[in-house]
Design an enzyme around this catalytic site. Structure first.
Site, PDB file in Angstrom:
ATOM      1  N   ARG A 112       0.311   3.857  -1.206  1.00  0.00           N
ATOM      2  CA  ARG A 112      -0.658   4.295  -2.172  1.00  0.00           C
ATOM      3  C   ARG A 112      -0.676   5.838  -1.940  1.00  0.00           C
ATOM      4  O   ARG A 112      -0.487   6.497  -0.753  1.00  0.00           O
ATOM      5  CB  ARG A 112      -2.078   3.771  -1.757  1.00  0.00           C
ATOM      6  CG  ARG A 112      -2.211   2.285  -1.661  1.00  0.00           C
ATOM      7  CD  ARG A 112      -1.869   1.533  -3.122  1.00  0.00           C
ATOM      8  NE  ARG A 112      -2.571   1.963  -4.143  1.00  0.00           N
ATOM      9  CZ  ARG A 112      -2.595   1.833  -5.464  1.00  0.00           C
ATOM     10  NH1 ARG A 112      -1.549   1.157  -5.742  1.00  0.00           N
ATOM     11  NH2 ARG A 112      -3.260   2.301  -6.515  1.00  0.00           N
ATOM     12  N   HIS A 130       9.103   8.981   5.651  1.00  0.00           N
ATOM     13  CA  HIS A 130       9.822   8.776   4.404  1.00  0.00           C
ATOM     14  C   HIS A 130      11.413   8.485   4.460  1.00  0.00           C
ATOM     15  O   HIS A 130      11.841   9.175   5.319  1.00  0.00           O
ATOM     16  CB  HIS A 130       9.562   9.937   3.432  1.00  0.00           C
ATOM     17  CG  HIS A 130      10.334   9.839   2.003  1.00  0.00           C
ATOM     18  ND1 HIS A 130       9.692   8.938   1.170  1.00  0.00           N
ATOM     19  CD2 HIS A 130      11.142  10.147   1.593  1.00  0.00           C
ATOM     20  CE1 HIS A 130      10.215   8.859   0.004  1.00  0.00           C
ATOM     21  NE2 HIS A 130      11.387   9.756   0.318  1.00  0.00           N
TER      22      HIS A 130
HETATM   23  C1  GRF Z   1      10.264   2.764   5.702  1.00  0.00           C
HETATM   24  O1  GRF Z   1      11.403   3.060   5.235  1.00  0.00           O
HETATM   25  C2  GRF Z   1       9.256   4.022   5.478  1.00  0.00           C
HETATM   26  O2  GRF Z   1      10.072   5.300   5.594  1.00  0.00           O
HETATM   27  C3  GRF Z   1       8.951   3.993   4.062  1.00  0.00           C
HETATM   28  O3  GRF Z   1       8.373   2.357   3.888  1.00  0.00           O
HETATM   29  C4  GRF Z   1       9.279   1.898   4.794  1.00  0.00           C
HETATM   30  C5  GRF Z   1       8.441   1.093   5.615  1.00  0.00           C
HETATM   31  O4  GRF Z   1       8.812  -0.065   6.307  1.00  0.00           O
HETATM   32  N1  GRF Z   1       7.721   4.738   3.680  1.00  0.00           N
HETATM   33  P1  GRF Z   1       8.063  -1.077   7.279  1.00  0.00           P
HETATM   34  O5  GRF Z   1       6.869  -1.688   6.648  1.00  0.00           O
HETATM   35  O6  GRF Z   1       7.778  -0.342   8.452  1.00  0.00           O
HETATM   36  O7  GRF Z   1       9.201  -2.002   7.900  1.00  0.00           O
END
Ligand code: GRF
Length: 216
Positions: A112, A130
């Site tokens: 979000r 990210h």
């Molecule tokens: C990760 O790749 C993060 O960079 C992105 O969402 C993903 C989350 O993965 N924003 P998880 O839920 O921590 O396994």
């Protein structure tokens, strides 16, 4: 601004403490929560200067909530679909984070976009993870986009959150090669591994700098 300066900016916005205590981190996550798990695992190490004191998900199916539950960490479902407006949704987030004494907010796969209203409550104290080498490929499906763009490398970024979508100043990045024959799954796994190392390391750099500032 190089990463060290951004960390200093974050630390400057964390209130000084009178007694030696770990910084209190709140984690927001939407999906699997593997990065939350990496933070939890790191928090058990001797060198760790932070603790996870609050976990929130907007998704009732998120494993982040079960992971937090298993560790006895206060955790909350705040399903955005149940709120009449973004403002009400964010007000609930702020209430839980404030009640748990959160000093630093970590967005670890939180799908979000947070408004200025939320960010003002935690000025320069919200960081995001990210899965790309920002400023390349902001927004959703970043890993897929890197593959389609035929990039030679990919990676992950931790940055300070501003009002834009993945536009805030970069704190630190990790990179990896994109190998011929890579598919979404193989590249995602490689990036996840980097993320699980990078995110706790950045949070601990912030926490250690707070400790040094207050108790050096
Ligand atoms: C990760 O790749 C993060 O960079 C992105 O969402 C993903 C989350 O993965 N924003 P998880 O839920 O921590 O396994």
């Amino acid at each position: 601004m190089p990463g060290e300066e951004i960390i200093r900016l974050i630390v400057d916005h964390i209130a000084p403490r009178k007694q030696a205590k770990k910084i209190s981190v709140g984690v927001l996550a939407t999906g699997n929560g593997s990065n939350l798990q990496a933070l939890i695992d790191f928090s058990k190490r001797a060198e760790c200067s932070f603790e996870i004191c609050s976990v929130i998900s907007n998704n009732p199916e998120s494993r982040a909530l079960t992971r937090a539950n298993g560790e006895g960490i206060p955790n909350y479902l705040v399903d955005h679909r149940r709120y009449g407006s973004k403002q009400e949704f964010e007000a609930k987030l702020v209430t839980y984070l404030a009640n748990d004494g959160v000093e630093l907010v970590v967005l670890a796969g939180f799908l979000r976009v947070l408004s200025q209203v939320f960010l003002r409550q935690f000025t320069n104290r919200v960081i995001n993870l990210h899965p790309s080498l920002l400023p390349k490929h902001p927004g959703l499906n970043a890993i897929e986009t890197a593959l389609i763009a035929d990039d030679a490398e990919s990676g992950c970024t931790v940055h300070l959150v501003d009002q834009g979508l993945d536009t805030g100043p970069i704190i630190e990045q990790r990179s990896c090669a994109i190998i011929s024959g890579d598919e979404l799954e193989t590249l995602t796994m490689r990036i996840r591994k980097l993320e699980h190392d990078l995110l706790p390391s950045v949070v601990n750099r912030i926490a250690k700098m707070v400790a040094t500032r207050d108790f050096a």
